[in-house]
Design a protein around this motif. Structure first.
Motif, PDB file in Angstrom:
ATOM      1  N   VAL A 238      22.410  20.748  47.826  1.00 23.64           N
ATOM      2  CA  VAL A 238      23.298  19.687  47.642  1.00 23.64           C
ATOM      3  C   VAL A 238      24.726  20.202  48.411  1.00 23.64           C
ATOM      4  N   ASP A 239      24.986  19.454  49.383  1.00 29.22           N
ATOM      5  CA  ASP A 239      26.484  19.778  49.839  1.00 29.22           C
ATOM      6  C   ASP A 239      27.608  18.761  49.495  1.00 29.22           C
ATOM      7  N   SER A 240      28.371  19.067  48.512  1.00 27.95           N
ATOM      8  CA  SER A 240      29.167  17.937  48.050  1.00 27.95           C
ATOM      9  C   SER A 240      30.219  17.476  49.038  1.00 27.95           C
ATOM     10  N   GLY A 241      30.655  18.580  49.798  1.00 29.86           N
ATOM     11  CA  GLY A 241      31.780  18.061  50.714  1.00 29.86           C
ATOM     12  C   GLY A 241      30.671  17.073  51.835  1.00 29.86           C
ATOM     13  N   GLN A 242      29.946  17.282  52.370  1.00 30.61           N
ATOM     14  CA  GLN A 242      29.178  16.517  53.205  1.00 30.61           C
ATOM     15  C   GLN A 242      29.064  15.093  52.674  1.00 30.61           C
ATOM     16  N   VAL A 243      28.478  15.187  51.532  1.00 33.76           N
ATOM     17  CA  VAL A 243      28.271  13.689  50.685  1.00 33.76           C
ATOM     18  C   VAL A 243      29.671  12.877  50.736  1.00 33.76           C
ATOM     19  N   GLU A 244      30.819  13.629  50.179  1.00 30.49           N
ATOM     20  CA  GLU A 244      32.050  12.851  50.100  1.00 30.49           C
ATOM     21  C   GLU A 244      32.446  12.392  51.456  1.00 30.49           C
ATOM     22  N   SER A 245      32.522  13.180  52.512  1.00 31.05           N
ATOM     23  CA  SER A 245      32.746  12.925  54.116  1.00 31.05           C
ATOM     24  C   SER A 245      31.922  11.839  54.604  1.00 31.05           C
ATOM     25  N   GLU A 246      30.492  11.894  54.184  1.00 31.24           N
ATOM     26  CA  GLU A 246      29.566  10.738  54.971  1.00 31.24           C
ATOM     27  C   GLU A 246      29.733   9.553  54.388  1.00 31.24           C
ATOM     28  N   PHE A 247      30.297   9.277  53.158  1.00 28.64           N
ATOM     29  CA  PHE A 247      30.389   8.321  52.339  1.00 28.64           C
ATOM     30  C   PHE A 247      31.565   7.897  51.903  1.00 28.64           C
ATOM     31  N   ASP A 248      32.472   6.890  52.331  1.00 28.07           N
ATOM     32  CA  ASP A 248      34.063   6.962  51.918  1.00 28.07           C
ATOM     33  C   ASP A 248      34.002   6.507  50.625  1.00 28.07           C
ATOM     34  N   PHE A 249      33.045   5.840  49.945  1.00 28.74           N
ATOM     35  CA  PHE A 249      33.190   5.271  48.809  1.00 28.74           C
ATOM     36  C   PHE A 249      32.881   6.307  47.568  1.00 28.74           C
ATOM     37  N   VAL A 250      32.353   7.492  48.163  1.00 24.50           N
ATOM     38  CA  VAL A 250      32.193   8.665  47.013  1.00 24.50           C
ATOM     39  C   VAL A 250      33.277   9.413  46.885  1.00 24.50           C
ATOM     40  N   LYS A 251      33.921   9.413  45.770  1.00 24.78           N
ATOM     41  CA  LYS A 251      35.193  10.169  45.542  1.00 24.78           C
ATOM     42  C   LYS A 251      35.103  11.513  44.909  1.00 24.78           C
ATOM     43  N   ASP A 252      33.951  11.569  44.050  1.00 26.71           N
ATOM     44  CA  ASP A 252      33.780  13.057  43.654  1.00 26.71           C
ATOM     45  C   ASP A 252      32.220  13.378  43.489  1.00 26.71           C
ATOM     46  N   VAL A 253      31.966  14.664  43.910  1.00 29.98           N
ATOM     47  CA  VAL A 253      30.729  15.058  43.438  1.00 29.98           C
ATOM     48  C   VAL A 253      30.667  16.405  42.663  1.00 29.98           C
ATOM     49  N   ASP A 254      30.174  16.415  41.604  1.00 29.23           N
ATOM     50  CA  ASP A 254      30.146  17.771  40.945  1.00 29.23           C
ATOM     51  C   ASP A 254      29.028  18.175  40.603  1.00 29.23           C
ATOM     52  N   VAL A 255      28.419  19.351  41.267  1.00 34.59           N
ATOM     53  CA  VAL A 255      27.228  19.872  41.229  1.00 34.59           C
ATOM     54  C   VAL A 255      27.142  21.023  40.317  1.00 34.59           C
ATOM     55  N   ASN A 256      26.170  20.922  39.325  1.00 38.44           N
ATOM     56  CA  ASN A 256      25.823  21.950  38.277  1.00 38.44           C
ATOM     57  C   ASN A 256      24.932  22.739  38.780  1.00 38.44           C
ATOM     58  N   PRO A 257      24.952  24.168  39.305  1.00 37.48           N
ATOM     59  CA  PRO A 257      23.946  24.799  39.951  1.00 37.48           C
ATOM     60  C   PRO A 257      22.795  25.301  38.819  1.00 37.48           C
ATOM     61  N   HIS A 258      23.157  25.334  37.626  1.00 39.34           N
ATOM     62  CA  HIS A 258      22.191  25.840  36.543  1.00 39.34           C
ATOM     63  C   HIS A 258      21.393  24.951  36.002  1.00 39.34           C
ATOM     64  N   THR A 259      21.949  23.508  35.881  1.00 39.32           N
ATOM     65  CA  THR A 259      20.985  22.647  35.379  1.00 39.32           C
ATOM     66  C   THR A 259      20.426  21.508  36.293  1.00 39.32           C
ATOM     67  N   GLY A 260      20.797  21.576  37.580  1.00 42.99           N
ATOM     68  CA  GLY A 260      20.323  20.744  38.645  1.00 42.99           C
ATOM     69  C   GLY A 260      21.014  19.473  38.436  1.00 42.99           C
ATOM     70  N   GLU A 261      21.956  19.107  37.541  1.00 47.86           N
ATOM     71  CA  GLU A 261      22.835  18.052  37.372  1.00 47.86           C
ATOM     72  C   GLU A 261      24.065  17.861  38.268  1.00 47.86           C
ATOM     73  N   VAL A 262      23.971  16.439  38.929  1.00 50.19           N
ATOM     74  CA  VAL A 262      24.987  16.081  39.966  1.00 50.19           C
ATOM     75  C   VAL A 262      25.767  15.108  39.440  1.00 50.19           C
ATOM     76  N   MET A 263      27.178  15.068  39.135  1.00 48.65           N
ATOM     77  CA  MET A 263      27.885  14.022  38.672  1.00 48.65           C
ATOM     78  C   MET A 263      28.505  13.194  39.740  1.00 48.65           C
ATOM     79  N   LEU A 264      28.132  12.098  39.977  1.00 46.51           N
ATOM     80  CA  LEU A 264      28.761  11.363  41.146  1.00 46.51           C
ATOM     81  C   LEU A 264      29.619  10.119  40.769  1.00 46.51           C
TER      82      LEU A 264
END
Length: 306
Positions: A238-264
């Protein structure tokens, strides 16, 4: 059904209610929520024409509280925090007295007595002297007097204060049963009261409205944003920077590499399926993609602790 317009109440230099406006739809239950001293009871007293506002007004069932207070009173049932009960009367005597005060003719009064006694569960206490009743039954009598004249609007101020858990459940059930045939404002500082009983909520703090919406919208959107919980098998893909740049309505992507959880965090969700599709195509192994609801407690705390 209820339209509050720029309502203000001052006591000298103290502003108890500060230019508040809100609406309540017909048949809905509105939770009027706020800490002690926020201005809830003052607002309820103004809406019931118990006291006048300093400025502003309210329209209740088509009638202005200032221009037609008598018409408003005919259409409003009110349960104050301390029910206005006469301890030396029986339940029947008291409710008959209240019904006559509200102008019910004999035939209609008997019909309404039968209805309210059944609705609020007072059959076994109908002949009892009010002084002998428990707190829970006294609250039931208070609700009965508020609805005996079949008002279009019912205003309840802290209706479960001092009740035990079983009594609280019963009173909540009674209030919920009023929805549809009555428009209800439930004033309280108890969060669970609103969550379990109401359709919509207005939060007041220091005399000002700090939030107003349906409970679903308020807890889903929070401070105007929507949060999603995403779970993936391979968080490293999961590339958080790519997600934020590709979708202008996405304001924050927080990836937890240990649990596999992504807070969007997004500011609108009409194209959220595109983001879900991104996670599917990224090779991250999408397991879950679901909106997160903020609790009413979290919202209330954030807005009223200042």
């Amino acid at each position: 059904m209820i339209e509050v317009k720029e309502l203000t109440k001052k006591y000298g230099d103290f502003v108890a209610v500060d230019n508040i406006s809100f609406n309540v739809e017909k048949g809905h239950i509105l939770g009027f929520l706020g800490p002690n001293g926020a201005g809830k009871t003052t607002t309820m007293r103004i809406l019931t024409t118990y006291m006048p506002p300093t400025s502003g007004t309210a329209i209740i069932d088509g009638h202005d509280i200032l221009e037609a207070p008598d018409e408003v009173r005919k259409r409003v049932g009110y349960l104050p925090e301390n029910p206005p009960l006469y301890n030396d009367l029986t339940v029947e005597e008291y409710l008959r007295y209240v019904g006559k005060l509200k102008g019910l003719p004999k035939g209609k009064l008997n019909e309404r007595l039968e209805y309210v006694i059944e609705t609020v569960g007072l059959k076994e206490k109908y002949r009892s002297v009010i002084a002998t009743l428990s707190k829970g039954y006294r609250q039931r009598v208070g609700i009965a007097q508020a609805i005996i004249h079949d008002p279009s609007v019912v205003i309840l101020d802290e209706p479960t204060i001092g009740l035990d858990p079983n009594q609280v459940i019963e009173v909540r059930r009674l209030i919920r049963g009023l929805a549809g045939s009555h428009t209800v404002i439930l004033s309280t500082h108890i969060l669970s009261e609103v969550t379990n009983t109401c359709d919509d909520v207005v939060i007041i703090h220091r005399g000002k409205i700090v939030a107003a919406d349906s409970i679903e919208a308020l807890t889903t959107k929070g401070e105007g944003v929507i949060r999603y919980r995403v779970r993936v098998k391979f968080p490293e893909k999961v590339d958080s920077g790519q997600v934020e740049s590709e979708f202008d309505f996405v304001k924050d992507v927080d990836v937890n590499p240990h649990t596999g959880e992504v807070m969007l965090t997004v500011d609108r969700d009409e194209n959220i399926d595109r983001v879900a599709e991104y996670f599917v195509n990224s090779g991250a192994g999408l397991l879950e993609f679901a909106p997160m609801a903020t609790t009413l407690e979290e919202i209330f705390t954030r807005l009223t602790i200042q």
